[in-house]
Design a protein around this motif. Structure first.
Motif, mmCIF file in Angstrom:
data_model
loop_
_atom_site.group_PDB
_atom_site.id
_atom_site.type_symbol
_atom_site.label_atom_id
_atom_site.label_comp_id
_atom_site.label_asym_id
_atom_site.label_seq_id
_atom_site.Cartn_x
_atom_site.Cartn_y
_atom_site.Cartn_z
ATOM 1 N N PRO A 1 38.527 -26.408 12.942
ATOM 2 C CA PRO A 1 38.441 -27.769 13.479
ATOM 3 C C PRO A 1 39.334 -28.776 12.762
ATOM 4 O O PRO A 1 40.025 -29.570 13.403
ATOM 5 C CB PRO A 1 36.959 -28.117 13.320
ATOM 6 C CG PRO A 1 36.262 -26.806 13.342
ATOM 7 C CD PRO A 1 37.185 -25.839 12.676
ATOM 8 N N ALA A 2 39.323 -28.774 11.419
ATOM 9 C CA ALA A 2 40.111 -29.760 10.675
ATOM 10 C C ALA A 2 41.606 -29.567 10.926
ATOM 11 O O ALA A 2 42.363 -30.543 11.017
ATOM 12 C CB ALA A 2 39.805 -29.667 9.186
ATOM 13 N N ALA B 1 37.662 -21.767 23.894
ATOM 14 C CA ALA B 1 36.944 -22.955 24.356
ATOM 15 C C ALA B 1 37.952 -24.079 24.632
ATOM 16 O O ALA B 1 39.025 -24.130 24.040
ATOM 17 C CB ALA B 1 35.930 -23.399 23.308
ATOM 18 N N ILE B 2 37.603 -24.978 25.551
ATOM 19 C CA ILE B 2 38.476 -26.098 25.898
ATOM 20 C C ILE B 2 37.967 -27.365 25.217
ATOM 21 O O ILE B 2 36.803 -27.747 25.381
ATOM 22 C CB ILE B 2 38.536 -26.309 27.426
ATOM 23 C CG1 ILE B 2 39.065 -25.054 28.118
ATOM 24 C CG2 ILE B 2 39.413 -27.511 27.752
ATOM 25 C CD1 ILE B 2 40.478 -24.673 27.728
ATOM 26 N N LEU C 1 37.843 -35.846 16.532
ATOM 27 C CA LEU C 1 37.755 -34.658 17.381
ATOM 28 C C LEU C 1 36.314 -34.427 17.837
ATOM 29 O O LEU C 1 36.077 -34.104 19.015
ATOM 30 C CB LEU C 1 38.279 -33.442 16.624
ATOM 31 C CG LEU C 1 38.387 -32.144 17.433
ATOM 32 C CD1 LEU C 1 39.444 -32.276 18.523
ATOM 33 C CD2 LEU C 1 38.715 -30.962 16.526
ATOM 34 N N LEU C 2 35.362 -34.611 16.938
ATOM 35 C CA LEU C 2 33.958 -34.450 17.309
ATOM 36 C C LEU C 2 33.528 -35.535 18.290
ATOM 37 O O LEU C 2 32.758 -35.282 19.224
ATOM 38 C CB LEU C 2 33.085 -34.478 16.054
ATOM 39 C CG LEU C 2 33.304 -33.316 15.075
ATOM 40 C CD1 LEU C 2 32.522 -33.565 13.787
ATOM 41 C CD2 LEU C 2 32.899 -31.991 15.694
ATOM 42 N N TRP C 3 34.011 -36.748 18.075
ATOM 43 C CA TRP C 3 33.688 -37.871 18.971
ATOM 44 C C TRP C 3 34.221 -37.622 20.380
ATOM 45 O O TRP C 3 33.576 -38.000 21.359
ATOM 46 C CB TRP C 3 34.282 -39.149 18.375
ATOM 47 C CG TRP C 3 34.141 -40.384 19.205
ATOM 48 C CD1 TRP C 3 33.014 -41.133 19.415
ATOM 49 C CD2 TRP C 3 35.190 -41.052 19.922
ATOM 50 N NE1 TRP C 3 33.305 -42.216 20.211
ATOM 51 C CE2 TRP C 3 34.626 -42.189 20.537
ATOM 52 C CE3 TRP C 3 36.556 -40.802 20.096
ATOM 53 C CZ2 TRP C 3 35.380 -43.058 21.322
ATOM 54 C CZ3 TRP C 3 37.306 -41.672 20.867
ATOM 55 C CH2 TRP C 3 36.723 -42.787 21.478
ATOM 56 N N ALA D 1 32.182 -26.057 22.602
ATOM 57 C CA ALA D 1 33.309 -25.464 21.874
ATOM 58 C C ALA D 1 32.952 -25.132 20.434
ATOM 59 O O ALA D 1 33.673 -24.383 19.781
ATOM 60 C CB ALA D 1 34.504 -26.411 21.906
ATOM 61 N N PHE D 2 31.857 -25.701 19.921
ATOM 62 C CA PHE D 2 31.484 -25.527 18.518
ATOM 63 C C PHE D 2 30.212 -24.693 18.404
ATOM 64 O O PHE D 2 29.275 -24.870 19.187
ATOM 65 C CB PHE D 2 31.246 -26.888 17.851
ATOM 66 C CG PHE D 2 32.460 -27.768 17.819
ATOM 67 C CD1 PHE D 2 33.313 -27.754 16.725
ATOM 68 C CD2 PHE D 2 32.751 -28.619 18.879
ATOM 69 C CE1 PHE D 2 34.428 -28.576 16.687
ATOM 70 C CE2 PHE D 2 33.867 -29.435 18.854
ATOM 71 C CZ PHE D 2 34.710 -29.409 17.752
ATOM 72 N N ASP D 3 30.181 -23.801 17.406
ATOM 73 C CA ASP D 3 28.949 -23.070 17.144
ATOM 74 C C ASP D 3 28.033 -23.933 16.264
ATOM 75 O O ASP D 3 28.427 -25.029 15.842
ATOM 76 C CB ASP D 3 29.248 -21.705 16.513
ATOM 77 C CG ASP D 3 29.777 -21.792 15.078
ATOM 78 O OD1 ASP D 3 29.719 -22.887 14.473
ATOM 79 O OD2 ASP D 3 30.258 -20.769 14.561
ATOM 80 N N PRO D 4 26.802 -23.486 15.985
ATOM 81 C CA PRO D 4 25.872 -24.320 15.196
ATOM 82 C C PRO D 4 26.386 -24.695 13.811
ATOM 83 O O PRO D 4 25.954 -25.693 13.226
ATOM 84 C CB PRO D 4 24.610 -23.440 15.101
ATOM 85 C CG PRO D 4 24.670 -22.569 16.313
ATOM 86 C CD PRO D 4 26.126 -22.285 16.519
#
Length: 294
Positions: free
Chosen positions: A251-252, A285-286, A265-267, A274-277
């Motif tokens: 992610p970073a 993932a898109i 990106l999270l916002w 697209a993200f796991d726990p």
């Protein structure tokens, strides 16, 4: 007295004379005076408050200045379209001319919109409603999807009623068809073409929603290690709007590729699958990169 004794006495007398002349003969009094402090007066050594002239190494020490800290990045924001902004407008007339009205799609100022209806007239013997739909039907079809912002306009009129409105929620520009249809409860006593849920008019809605102001502006810096996926959509100006996660992407690193922060990106992807726990990305993932669709 022997000669040897006379010589030793002469030497001793000579040494005594020299010592007296030089003032170096220690007496018991002078020895005591040089070895102790007078009674009742303790020795106090003063600590200088400033270094003597020329003693550069004695400058007072100072606490080191704290290193400047990097301020945190600003939180991502987007400003809603101002309340009252008209983003679509037009007139409706049914093919047989029995129904007329004017519509406006207006911003509520909180990222939601309302459909406002005015000038409604109806000479058909039935009540009619209006709704917004993504895929336009044809006049004469039976409406199976009542769309977004389903709103009763009214029955037969002798004069135009007061304007009315319906809330149509957020991001409405995908709703391209304004559909007018029969709201009669039963087909008894009415022509087939005016039966329940029969489509009476279809109008294409031309949206003109202004871009909202934001401080998040992704731009593609190119594929790189740990961010080697593919941009799958862009704006006409070339700004990336979506991204397919590549193998091993972090992610970073993806955020860095697009010149935004991980927080940004999270916002841009609230509740994204697209993200796991643990916050890692799923391959293929898109990711959304367009603030305007939030």
């Amino acid at each position: 007295m022997t000669t040897a004794r006379r010589f030793s006495a002469a030497v001793a007398a000579a040494v005594a004379v020299v010592a007296v002349l030089a003032g170096c003969v220690p007496t018991a009094a002078t020895a005591e005076r040089h070895s102790r402090t007078p009674t009742g007066s303790p020795t106090v050594r003063a600590t200088p408050t400033s270094p003597p002239p020329g003693a550069g190494s004695a400058s007072p020490s100072r606490a080191p200045s704290p290193s400047p800290s990097t301020p945190p990045p600003p939180a991502p924001v987007i400003t809603p379209v101002p309340a009252g902004t008209v983003v679509a407008e037009g007139n409706v007339a049914s093919p047989k001319g029995s129904i007329h009205y004017h519509y406006r799609m207006v911003s509520n100022g909180d990222d939601t919109y309302s459909a406002e209806y005015s000038g409604f007239t109806n000479t058909a013997p039935i009540p009619v409603s209006a709704t917004l739909i993504e895929i336009p039907p044809r006049v004469g079809d039976g409406l199976t999807d009542h769309g977004v912002g389903d709103h009763l306009l009214g029955g037969p009129t002798t004069s135009a009623p007061a304007p009315s409105a319906a809330n149509i929620g957020t991001a409405p520009s995908y709703l391209v068809a304004l559909v007018t249809y029969s709201s009669v409860a039963s087909a008894d006593g009415v022509p087939v073409e005016l039966g329940p849920a029969k489509v009476l008019a279809v109008n294409t809605v031309h949206w003109s929603v202004p871009a909202r102001q934001t401080n998040v502006h992704p731009s593609d810096g190119g594929a790189r290690p740990l961010a080697g996926g593919m941009v799958t959509a862009s704006t006409p100006s070339g700004a990336p709007t979506s991204y397919r996660v590549g193998h091993g992407d972090l992610p970073a690193n993806v955020a860095e590729r697009f010149g935004i922060t991980l927080q940004d990106l999270l916002w841009l992807n609230p509740g994204s699958g697209a993200f796991d726990p643990q916050g890692n990305l799923y391959e293929d993932a898109i990711l959304n990169l367009d603030p305007q669709i939030l």
